[in-house]
Design a protein around this motif. Structure first.
Motif, short mmCIF file in Angstrom:
data_model
loop_
_atom_site.label_atom_id
_atom_site.label_comp_id
_atom_site.label_asym_id
_atom_site.label_seq_id
_atom_site.Cartn_x
_atom_site.Cartn_y
_atom_site.Cartn_z
N GLU A 33 0.78 -1.05 0.02
CA GLU A 33 -0.05 -0.10 -0.05
C GLU A 33 0.85 1.33 0.15
O GLU A 33 0.49 2.29 -0.48
CB GLU A 33 -0.76 -0.15 1.20
CG GLU A 33 -2.04 -1.02 1.03
CD GLU A 33 -3.14 -0.92 2.34
OE1 GLU A 33 -2.81 0.04 3.21
OE2 GLU A 33 -3.95 -1.40 2.25
N ASP A 34 1.77 1.37 0.74
CA ASP A 34 2.97 2.39 0.72
C ASP A 34 3.44 2.47 -0.71
O ASP A 34 3.75 3.83 -1.15
CB ASP A 34 3.97 2.00 1.83
CG ASP A 34 3.47 2.23 3.25
OD1 ASP A 34 2.39 2.82 3.45
OD2 ASP A 34 4.11 1.66 4.02
N ALA A 36 2.17 1.58 -3.37
CA ALA A 36 1.14 1.81 -4.39
C ALA A 36 0.70 3.47 -4.53
O ALA A 36 0.85 3.93 -3.48
CB ALA A 36 -0.32 1.13 -3.96
N PRO A 37 0.33 3.90 -5.60
CA PRO A 37 0.14 5.41 -5.66
C PRO A 37 -1.27 5.41 -4.93
O PRO A 37 -1.91 5.05 -5.06
CB PRO A 37 0.13 5.58 -7.28
CG PRO A 37 -0.38 4.23 -7.85
CD PRO A 37 0.44 3.30 -6.91
N GLN A 38 -1.30 6.75 -4.28
CA GLN A 38 -2.48 7.14 -3.70
C GLN A 38 -3.18 7.76 -4.74
O GLN A 38 -2.80 8.58 -5.42
CB GLN A 38 -2.12 8.04 -2.44
CG GLN A 38 -1.59 7.40 -1.27
CD GLN A 38 -1.45 8.50 -0.04
OE1 GLN A 38 -1.55 9.51 -0.05
NE2 GLN A 38 -1.31 7.92 1.17
N GLU A 39 -4.78 7.74 -4.31
CA GLU A 39 -5.54 8.70 -5.20
C GLU A 39 -6.22 9.53 -4.18
O GLU A 39 -6.01 9.26 -2.99
CB GLU A 39 -6.60 7.49 -5.84
CG GLU A 39 -5.73 6.76 -6.88
CD GLU A 39 -6.95 6.09 -7.84
OE1 GLU A 39 -7.51 6.53 -8.20
OE2 GLU A 39 -6.48 4.84 -7.89
N ARG A 40 -6.79 10.47 -4.63
CA ARG A 40 -7.68 11.39 -3.86
C ARG A 40 -8.85 11.70 -4.48
O ARG A 40 -8.95 12.20 -5.71
CB ARG A 40 -6.69 12.83 -3.63
CG ARG A 40 -7.48 13.64 -2.62
CD ARG A 40 -6.44 14.73 -2.32
NE ARG A 40 -6.18 15.61 -3.45
CZ ARG A 40 -5.37 16.75 -3.78
NH1 ARG A 40 -4.70 17.10 -2.63
NH2 ARG A 40 -5.45 17.51 -4.76
N ARG A 53 -7.72 10.90 0.98
CA ARG A 53 -6.63 9.96 0.04
C ARG A 53 -7.05 8.54 0.19
O ARG A 53 -7.56 8.27 1.53
CB ARG A 53 -5.10 10.09 0.50
CG ARG A 53 -4.71 11.69 0.34
CD ARG A 53 -3.22 11.79 0.68
NE ARG A 53 -2.89 13.27 0.58
CZ ARG A 53 -2.74 14.01 -0.26
NH1 ARG A 53 -3.00 13.60 -1.65
NH2 ARG A 53 -2.22 15.15 -0.18
N PHE A 55 -6.07 4.38 -1.49
CA PHE A 55 -5.37 3.56 -2.18
C PHE A 55 -6.78 2.70 -3.03
O PHE A 55 -7.77 2.29 -2.52
CB PHE A 55 -4.60 2.66 -1.57
CG PHE A 55 -3.56 3.00 -0.80
CD1 PHE A 55 -2.42 3.32 -1.35
CD2 PHE A 55 -3.52 3.39 0.58
CE1 PHE A 55 -1.25 4.22 -0.98
CE2 PHE A 55 -2.54 4.10 1.16
CZ PHE A 55 -1.28 4.43 0.66
N ARG A 56 -6.25 2.18 -4.34
CA ARG A 56 -7.06 1.15 -4.89
C ARG A 56 -7.31 0.00 -4.25
O ARG A 56 -8.51 -0.72 -4.21
CB ARG A 56 -6.39 0.76 -6.33
CG ARG A 56 -6.84 1.76 -7.59
CD ARG A 56 -8.17 1.58 -7.90
NE ARG A 56 -8.49 3.00 -8.28
CZ ARG A 56 -9.85 3.56 -8.65
NH1 ARG A 56 -10.62 2.55 -8.12
NH2 ARG A 56 -10.11 4.58 -8.91
#
Length: 127
Positions: A33-34, A36-40, A53, A55-56
């Motif tokens: 998770e760290d 993986a790109p965060q989404e917002r 914020r 994560f998928r």
């Protein structure tokens, strides 16, 4: 007898050895998770906009999606003016408001994920 007793520690060690792989798996998940790109998504209410914020991976299961819905709901309350600094009566009005419901539903629509839609339907937002 000297007052000391001897206890077998084999069961404690065995339990620790069994828990170690589970802890390693949880740590691996957190590392993924760290990495993986965060989404917002922005929760927009009558008072302000609050970024959330995620994560998928937060959409991978319905249980995790429910947690995200709770986070979106807290952000919606804040965006609609809820604060510990205001009177309790006003906080209850905000909790039952269309502002809260609409803010959560706009954010869910922005994410646009079927698992999140199912989770929010079970959440029980005010009607």
């Amino acid at each position: 007898m000297n007052g000391f007793s001897c206890r077998p520690i084999g069961l404690g060690i065995a339990a620790l050895l069994m828990l170690a792989p589970m802890a390693a798996m949880a740590q691996d998940e957190m590392a993924q998770e760290d990495a993986a790109p965060q989404e917002r998504v922005t929760v927009e209410g009558a008072v302000q906009k609050v970024p959330v914020r995620y994560f998928r991976a937060d959409l991978a299961t319905e249980a995790r999606a429910r947690i995200l819905v709770r986070r979106l709901d807290r952000a919606a309350l804040e965006a609609c003016g809820d604060s510990t600094a205001i009177a309790e009566d006003l906080r209850r009005v905000i909790a039952r408001s269309a502002c809260r419901r609409d803010a959560v539903m706009r954010a869910v629509g922005d994410v646009n994920d079927p698992t999140l839609y199912r989770a929010v339907n079970d959440f029980g937002l005010p009607q």
